[in-house]
Design a protein around this motif. Sequence first.
Motif, short mmCIF file in Angstrom:
data_model
loop_
_atom_site.label_atom_id
_atom_site.label_comp_id
_atom_site.label_asym_id
_atom_site.label_seq_id
_atom_site.Cartn_x
_atom_site.Cartn_y
_atom_site.Cartn_z
N UNK B 81 91.82 57.83 51.20
CA UNK B 81 92.05 57.12 49.94
C UNK B 81 92.89 55.86 50.16
N UNK B 82 92.31 54.92 50.90
CA UNK B 82 93.06 53.72 51.29
C UNK B 82 93.52 52.91 50.08
N UNK B 83 94.67 52.22 50.29
CA UNK B 83 95.25 51.36 49.28
C UNK B 83 95.30 49.93 49.82
N UNK B 84 95.46 48.98 48.92
CA UNK B 84 95.53 47.58 49.34
C UNK B 84 96.65 47.37 50.36
N UNK B 85 97.78 48.05 50.15
CA UNK B 85 98.94 47.87 51.03
C UNK B 85 98.77 48.51 52.40
N UNK B 86 97.65 49.19 52.63
CA UNK B 86 97.36 49.72 53.97
C UNK B 86 96.79 48.65 54.89
N UNK B 87 96.49 47.49 54.34
CA UNK B 87 95.96 46.39 55.15
C UNK B 87 97.01 45.97 56.18
N UNK B 88 96.63 46.02 57.45
CA UNK B 88 97.58 45.74 58.55
C UNK B 88 96.82 45.83 59.86
N UNK B 89 97.52 45.46 60.95
CA UNK B 89 97.05 45.77 62.30
C UNK B 89 97.60 47.12 62.68
N UNK B 90 96.75 48.00 63.19
CA UNK B 90 97.18 49.32 63.63
C UNK B 90 97.06 49.39 65.15
N UNK B 91 98.18 49.69 65.79
CA UNK B 91 98.21 49.76 67.25
C UNK B 91 98.40 51.20 67.72
N UNK B 92 97.64 51.54 68.73
CA UNK B 92 97.80 52.80 69.43
C UNK B 92 98.57 52.53 70.72
N UNK B 93 99.42 53.44 71.13
CA UNK B 93 100.16 53.30 72.38
C UNK B 93 100.21 54.64 73.09
N UNK B 94 100.38 54.58 74.40
CA UNK B 94 100.51 55.83 75.16
C UNK B 94 101.46 55.61 76.32
N UNK B 95 102.02 56.72 76.79
CA UNK B 95 102.88 56.68 77.97
C UNK B 95 102.79 58.02 78.69
N UNK B 96 103.05 57.97 80.00
CA UNK B 96 102.94 59.19 80.78
C UNK B 96 104.20 60.04 80.75
N UNK B 97 105.31 59.39 80.38
CA UNK B 97 106.60 60.07 80.36
C UNK B 97 107.39 59.51 79.20
#
Lengths: 113, 113
Positions: B81-97
């Motif tokens: 149920x997305x809203x107007x204010x959800x507009x953004x860049x979404x970044x995924x990140x990962x690390x091994x430790x």
Amino acid sequence: EDQVTQSPEALRLQEGESSSLNCSYTVSGLRGLFWYRQDPGKGPEFLFTLYSAGEEKEKERLKATLTKKESFLHITAPKPEDSATYLCAVQDGRGGSNYKLTFGKGTLLTVNP
Amino acid sequence: EPEVTQTPSHQVTQMGQEVILRCVPISNHLYFYWYRQILGQKVEFLVSFYNNEISEKSEIFDDQFSVERPDGSNFTLKIRSTKLEDSAMYFCASTGSSGQPQHFGDGTRLSIL
């Protein structure tokens, strides 16, 4: 609450004109301070990690330093390809297993030829 | 060099619809994160994920959001149920430790109409 403040917000340099970017932070127990570079439309690209006051790291024209309250990113003889937004982020040592990053707003660096 | 990949690069959705943002973290990494960046603002932490469960979530990450690691390679963020204010860049990140640098993907630009 962890806080990160970066200054200046924007910096315009001539090619070869050295300068420094500042990152002031407030954190209960610093586990690590991270510098990232972000180009337009891209994700943050890792540059350096600093863990304790007095530590310094270097990579090409960039040198990062850390005190108990702030970090500096020194840029020596910059080139136009160094133009980017430089982000500072801290990791709170109380975070348990998650170690989220708290970011500053960044410094937009423009290097003119 | 291994990298975090995100799809799609741009998602346009009508308000109220559900979206799924996908990420393939670096293969031997164990800690996974989602961040978002509203235009002109800081990169903000949303959620961290380790050992097949959420380890921390921010105030932003309410019941509208969920994360899943459906197989050994993908890591998804679902926004209901997305809203107007959800507009953004979404970044995924990962690390091994947990204390090591987080490596970011190039993000998904989410536009809610």
